[in-house]
Design an enzyme around this catalytic site. Sequence first.
Site, short mmCIF file in Angstrom:
data_model
loop_
_atom_site.label_atom_id
_atom_site.label_comp_id
_atom_site.label_asym_id
_atom_site.label_seq_id
_atom_site.Cartn_x
_atom_site.Cartn_y
_atom_site.Cartn_z
N SER A 179 0.80 -1.12 -0.17
CA SER A 179 -0.02 -0.04 0.07
C SER A 179 0.66 1.12 0.16
CB SER A 179 -1.04 -0.18 1.00
OG SER A 179 -2.02 1.11 0.93
N ASP A 321 -5.04 -3.33 -2.81
CA ASP A 321 -4.20 -3.16 -1.46
C ASP A 321 -3.53 -4.28 -0.97
OD1 ASP A 321 -3.01 -2.08 0.71
OD2 ASP A 321 -4.73 -0.89 1.20
#
Length: 500
Positions: A179, A321
């Site tokens: 991320s 993510d």
Amino acid sequence: MGRIQTRDLERQMAAAETYAEWFGFALEHDAATGMDRWRRRDHTRLYDYEAIRERLDRLRALRIQGDDQGLLFALNEGIHGNMGGMGSAKLHGRARSGTKKLIEAYVDEIVDALRYLADLDSDEIDETEKIGFFYRANHCFGRSALMLSGGGTLGFHHVGVVKALFEAEMLPRVISGASAGSLIAGVIGTRTDAELADFFDASRLAQEAHEDTDIMEQTAEGRAGTIGVDSIRAMIERMIPNETFQEAYERTGRQISISVAPAELHQTSRLLNAITSPNVYVRSAVLASCAVPGVYPPVTLHAKNVHGESQPYLPSRRWIDGSISDDLPAKRLARLYGTNHTIVSLVNPVVLPFVRRVSEMNPFAAGVARLGLEVSREFLNYQRHQLARFPRATTLNTMVAGLHGLVGQTYSGDINLVARAPFVDPRRYLGALTEDEMIALIKAGERTTWPHLNAIDVATKISRSLDTILERYELAGPIPRAARRRSKRAPRAAKGSQAA
């Protein structure tokens, strides 16, 4: 010096602008609290000081006597990062300026002996035997990895962590990011040492902060608004060149890995790097790893084909993510790169309060908290299998799978650089920051790292020296096969790299 004065020194350390300034206050603090005397004394029940003293004296004696064969034999007996328990975290948290002088002297003696043997030109020691020793020692000792967690805009805290490690010449070659951490890993992994030195210059960092703020504000709705996907893409394209993982590795020698999670059920997460996906573009991987579910759309990865053109990579799959499933991929890095020591930079706001709270608990309370976490994991795992019988409940399935992924992970390493405060309003973890906030996050990352630099140096100095010695041998020409035998090593740095 009284308690008030020591507290004043602690405040000065917390406000220090440079590591040299911080270290000066740390020395004063140790002198005031008597920890400087603790450092000079070998004795403590926290480690086997007698074994380390005996081995240190033996190595020194062999060097003084000029017994090169004996020195090589003594080192061949084993070079261990936790010799006599000297790697215990308790030994690195008492004094502010360092650990036991004996431990530091022992590590320095090992490093000096390794460099001496590497430079030795003697008929007494066969060159193939010597090179073989360095390969074995490097394989057995292992390597360190830096893992950068997710955390939205708090990810700029990682910049300060990396800056502090780089300036201290302790930045590991193996680096992972998920991320927000993937953006910083991408920046590091596509820059040479010279380019990183320029990037970390104070005026350059201020300019970077200014440009990133401008980009974020273009699509953010109001001061606390979420940054738009176009701004995320623009930041990635500005900060990361259009290189594949393999191209970036060959140019910088840094072995970066980016975590991505599958957008669909029944798929597995991926760790993208120069070994598993050499032709994937780093930009593409970072964009996918930053695709927060429910906020940004899933991403199709892109890779360079045999004709040098960009094309979809696994076109039927989309990715989101990476922190959801593999925020800190220690096991995968160990398998791919032979790492057995991890440095964690943790800013993930979902787990940060829990990690801080557990670290401050007494052993019994911490054990109860961990038991509760295990029960939660098992409960979510049960619910996940139950919901799998209802494939049409896509949203609920995805939510439970995501929660299971978050709860099921381990959020710690051997050395943990944990952000101490959220710094910004929680509602703005995905929102635009001001230049001042961004610079404050970077400086906070540096201050978080400085107290751990001695522990990192002690833990990584031997592996860094072995890496440098082997790189020098490999750049000099072909290595005899006999020296490489039974030595399983990860790909080495590209020619010309000076990464630590």
